[in-house]
Design a protein around this motif. Structure first.
Motif, PDB file in Angstrom:
ATOM      1  N   ALA A 269       0.859  -1.181   0.000  1.00 51.86           N
ATOM      2  CA  ALA A 269       0.000   0.000   0.000  1.00 51.86           C
ATOM      3  C   ALA A 269       0.894   1.229   0.000  1.00 51.86           C
ATOM      4  N   GLY A 270       0.359   2.349  -0.455  1.00 54.37           N
ATOM      5  CA  GLY A 270       1.157   3.570  -0.437  1.00 54.37           C
ATOM      6  C   GLY A 270       0.856   4.473  -1.610  1.00 54.37           C
ATOM      7  N   THR A 271       1.904   5.073  -2.150  1.00 56.96           N
ATOM      8  CA  THR A 271       1.763   6.113  -3.168  1.00 56.96           C
ATOM      9  C   THR A 271       2.728   5.874  -4.311  1.00 56.96           C
ATOM     10  N   TRP A 272       2.256   6.139  -5.518  1.00 55.72           N
ATOM     11  CA  TRP A 272       3.118   6.187  -6.692  1.00 55.72           C
ATOM     12  C   TRP A 272       3.118   7.616  -7.210  1.00 55.72           C
ATOM     13  N   VAL A 273       4.289   8.164  -7.400  1.00 52.33           N
ATOM     14  CA  VAL A 273       4.444   9.468  -8.040  1.00 52.33           C
ATOM     15  C   VAL A 273       5.244   9.241  -9.317  1.00 52.33           C
ATOM     16  N   GLY A 274       4.650   9.565 -10.447  1.00 50.90           N
ATOM     17  CA  GLY A 274       5.237   9.192 -11.728  1.00 50.90           C
ATOM     18  C   GLY A 274       6.328  10.110 -12.225  1.00 50.90           C
ATOM     19  N   SER A 436       3.681   0.326  -9.442  1.00 46.89           N
ATOM     20  CA  SER A 436       3.031  -0.004  -8.183  1.00 46.89           C
ATOM     21  C   SER A 436       3.217   1.099  -7.155  1.00 46.89           C
ATOM     22  N   VAL A 437       2.240   1.177  -6.261  1.00 47.72           N
ATOM     23  CA  VAL A 437       2.359   2.096  -5.128  1.00 47.72           C
ATOM     24  C   VAL A 437       3.379   1.517  -4.153  1.00 47.72           C
ATOM     25  N   THR A 438       4.163   2.360  -3.536  1.00 43.95           N
ATOM     26  CA  THR A 438       5.231   1.903  -2.654  1.00 43.95           C
ATOM     27  C   THR A 438       5.333   2.805  -1.432  1.00 43.95           C
TER      28      THR A 438
END
Length: 766
Positions: A269-274, A436-438
């Motif tokens: 779970a977490g956030t992906w910032v591209g 993936s979100v990390t």
């Protein structure tokens, strides 16, 4: 003749109200026959329970009321899809608790004539309780969730993560074992043996030349104790497994399940910032849109950042940025939120929350006059950088696609009706379909392998030859078969046996019995198969019976072959390369094509490897492995992150090395427990201990199987008429005496009203 009384607790549709037990009308002329079997020599790996032949109930007013005219599908009443609780009394004395299932109703001239039902012992209800639930339904396991920080992963690797749940301490509730999910580990105390750092990960730490080697957080995935999964099953389904049974035994201490649900690195779970992913472009103006010298800005294919620059003197400048998220296979139902944000301060321009499946959002910039662009400050000389951002409370894998549409119109003083117009459009799709979100929460139920709860328990029962029954206090008792038979009483039933006729037959229709794990996908187990023409960890018990079929006992778990890694080092003057076996053992989940693979759920012993020799040490890196495959760098030098202990994966409960100098493998004393079915060479001590290595067969099957196949063992069939006092006390673990010979019970079937009982008995060979 005993009087049989049957009580049922009906299950009704469209109500959660618990019903009372009600007495059922029986057909006096029908004899109810109950069969009891705990393990049948004709079906060795099955766990059995009490069951009856289907018997009839009259369609009396009482029974019609209980079954709510079930035969009429238009009436919403009795639910036969849920097995009802039941109990049988003999002469008003409790005899059996269990379940009753309604099989069918018989109608004559459109009116009910009788109901056909079957009685089952309580153990059968486990299938009903678990249904098709997978292990990820065990939400109690989320008490062991933790953040995927470098420190937590390092601690889980070296010491284990401890938790307290409901005031109970769980030491090593989560560990990170030395099992690689994508690339094999190598070991070189002289910085050799790893020509390609993107595919081989060196663990060694000695020497200043190898300060940039070691285990990286992303190389590892967690594991949880088997005992905790069992406790989660108790909590989830409100079961009570009696303490002191096999599930509390030392055989399960240190036995873990690897949380390897998906190929590749752990997804949290977490956030992906591209802002660091590669993209490809399709469209007619890709060259212009990716030109870093353009006055209008550009899309960076190496990062996924769109740099917008306003056309300040344009008559109009309209840009639409669209972001589309497509979940990867298996993540279609995961809920996520996403938005388009400014890189410099995370300001969100547009967003969508609580989404599933493929979704898109868009933002429009500009309008008439380049300086009136919403949210964009025209005086910023470097423009504004935009990226995508995705958030999820669960592990989430996906592909991102940006669509850029921009139209810029300038003034033409010479020909106002024909202004210069520039149109740019293109689609930018991430080259990876599994972004993936990390950086967030490791949710255990998101990481646990896909397996049904009932299959998990069946797997343990097959491995350790377990049996289960429900005691008089409604506790589920789980024992090894040997322990079960050791706990019974002795009943001499000689005077009740019909002496006019009995039969003596062979014990089993099988010639050979194969004990095995499923065909492995991982490389070392596959190589073992190719060389030895048998599955790693398997055993084939060959009898001396001339004819018969083969019987297979197969668990649903994968079985990994672990390896002590070879150390490549320099020695002598001038120095030459030499090799030696290190004291580091690891596993790797790749196939014979060296591709990452997900096999059946893996269970293994996790053994803390105490560091006493340099050639046992490994390094841990508090940073990320470069995505481009270049040589990684550990920031603080060689000695800062030496790991003094770490969890070694093993198929034995201990690695087997001496506890005093020179700390070498113990080739004399086998580890106490071993999850190979047969005698394999221990991958750490490199010996099979002369075949006495405490394998699954040796500890849990040998006594029973060798007895069944003993030349002096027979299957005796007796008929007896048992009085009520015997029926109420006789259990399947009891020893039966007939004449001068003692027997164990293989199966018994009793007509409850008359006490007529048919026995299948195994003699104790001399």
């Amino acid at each position: 003749m005993q009087k049989v009384i049957l009580y049922i607790q009906p299950q009704l549709r469209n109500t959660t109200t618990t019903q009372d037990f009600v007495r059922v009308d029986l057909m006096e002329e029908d004899l109810i026959e109950l069969t009891q079997v705990i393990q049948d020599i004709k079906d060795i790996d099955k766990v059995f329970t009490d069951y009856s032949r289907t018997f009839n109930l009259p369609a009396s007013k009482t029974n019609n009321k209980i079954f709510k005219h079930w035969y009429n599908p238009d009436i919403d009443g009795f639910d036969n899809q849920i097995i009802s609780n039941a109990r049988i009394e003999l002469n008003h004395l409790e005899f059996k608790f269990g379940k009753v299932q309604l099989e069918e109703a018989v109608l004559k001239n459109g009116q009910p004539s009788m109901y056909k039902v079957t009685f089952f012992g309580n153990t059968i209800s486990l299938k009903e309780i678990f249904k098709d639930d997978n292990l990820d339904a065990l939400t109690w396991l989320n008490n062991f969730n933790h953040n995927s920080t470098y420190t937590n992963i390092k601690d889980g690797f070296s010491d284990g993560l401890d938790f307290t749940v409901d005031s109970v301490s769980y030491t090593d509730g989560v560990i990170y074992p030395l099992i690689a999910h994508s690339n094999p580990f190598t070991y070189s105390t002289s910085n050799y043996g790893h020509p390609d750092p993107s595919t081989q990960y060196n663990l060694a730490v000695t020497g200043s030349a190898i300060a940039n080697r070691g285990v990286f957080p992303e190389d590892l995935k967690p594991a949880i104790p088997i005992k905790n999964i069992i406790e989660a099953i108790e909590k989830q389904y409100n079961l009570t497994i009696k303490s002191g049974g096999f599930f509390d035994s030392a055989a399960l201490d240190g036995l873990y399940m690897w949380l390897h649900r998906n190929v590749g690195r752990m997804q949290t779970a977490g956030t992906w910032v591209g802002n660091s992913d590669a993209y490809g472009c399709t469209g007619t103006t890709c060259t212009e849109l990716t030109d870093s010298t353009s006055a209008f800005g550009y899309f960076d294919l190496t990062t996924g950042v769109y740099l917008y620059k306003a056309a300040l003197v344009a008559l109009s400048d309209v840009t639409t940025i669209k972001l589309e998220i497509t979940p990867a296979s298996g993540f279609e139902d995961v809920e996520y939120s996403f938005d388009i944000v400014r890189v410099v301060n995370d300001e969100s321009f547009t967003s969508a929350t609580n989404q599933t499946g493929t979704q898109e959002i868009s933002v429009q910039l500009g309008g008439t006059g380049g300086y009136n662009i919403e949210h964009i400050h025209w005086y910023q000389p470097n423009g504004t950088q935009f990226v995508g951002r995705v958030n999820s409370d669960d592990a989430f894998s996906f592909q991102a696609k940006f669509t850029i549409d921009r139209t810029v119109v300038f003034n033409n003083p010479v020909s106002p009706s024909n202004p210069p117009t520039y149109v740019f459009n293109g689609e930018f799709t991430s080259t990876s379909s599994s972004l993936s979100v990390t950086g967030g929460l490791v949710t255990i139920t998101n990481q646990i392998p896909k397996m049904k709860v009932i299959d998990f328990l069946k797997g343990l029962f097959k491995m350790f030859n377990l049996t289960a029954f429900v005691d008089t206090h409604n506790n589920l008792v789980v024992k090894t078969l040997d322990d079960y038979y050791a706990g019974g009483d002795t009943h001499d039933i000689t005077k009740y046996v019909k002496t006019d006729e009995n039969t003596v037959g062979k014990t089993t229709p099988f010639k050979n019995i194969n004990f095995q794990y499923p065909e492995a996908k991982t490389i070392l187990a596959q190589e073992f198969r190719n060389i030895n023409n048998t599955r790693f960890g398997s055993l084939e018990y060959e009898s001396e019976i001339a004819e018969g079929s083969d019987y297979t006992v197969e668990t649903p778990f994968s079985h990994m072959m672990f390896e002590r890694i070879t150390d490549i080092y320099e020695s002598g003057s001038p120095s030459v390369l030499k090799s030696r076996t290190s004291y580091v053992q690891a596993g790797v989940s790749i196939d014979t094509d060296l591709k990452p693979v997900v096999d059946n759920p893996l269970i293994f012993y996790a053994v803390p490897n105490d560091i006493r020799l340099t050639v046992r040490r490994v390094n841990f890196a508090f940073n990320e492995r470069p995505a481009d495959g270049s040589l990684p760098t550990i920031d603080s030098g060689d000695s800062a992150y030496v790991v003094n202990t770490y969890f070694t994966p093993s198929n034995s409960s201990s690695l087997g090395f001496t506890t005093s100098a020179p700390y070498v493998p113990d080739t004399t004393n086998a580890p106490t427990y071993n999850i190979n079915f047969g005698s394999e060479i221990n991958s750490y001590s490199l010996t099979d201990y002369g075949g006495n290595n405490n394998s699954l067969f040796q500890l849990y099957y040998q006594n029973y199987i060798t007895r069944v196949f003993n030349k002096r063992t027979r299957l005796f069939k007796f008929s007896a008429v048992l009085p009520l006092k015997v029926l109420l006390t006789l259990t399947l673990d009891d020893l039966i005496v007939v004449g001068t010979r003692a027997y164990t019970i293989n199966k018994m079937s009793t007509k409850l009203q008359s006490g007529e009982t048919s026995f299948e008995l195994l003699n104790e060979p001399t």
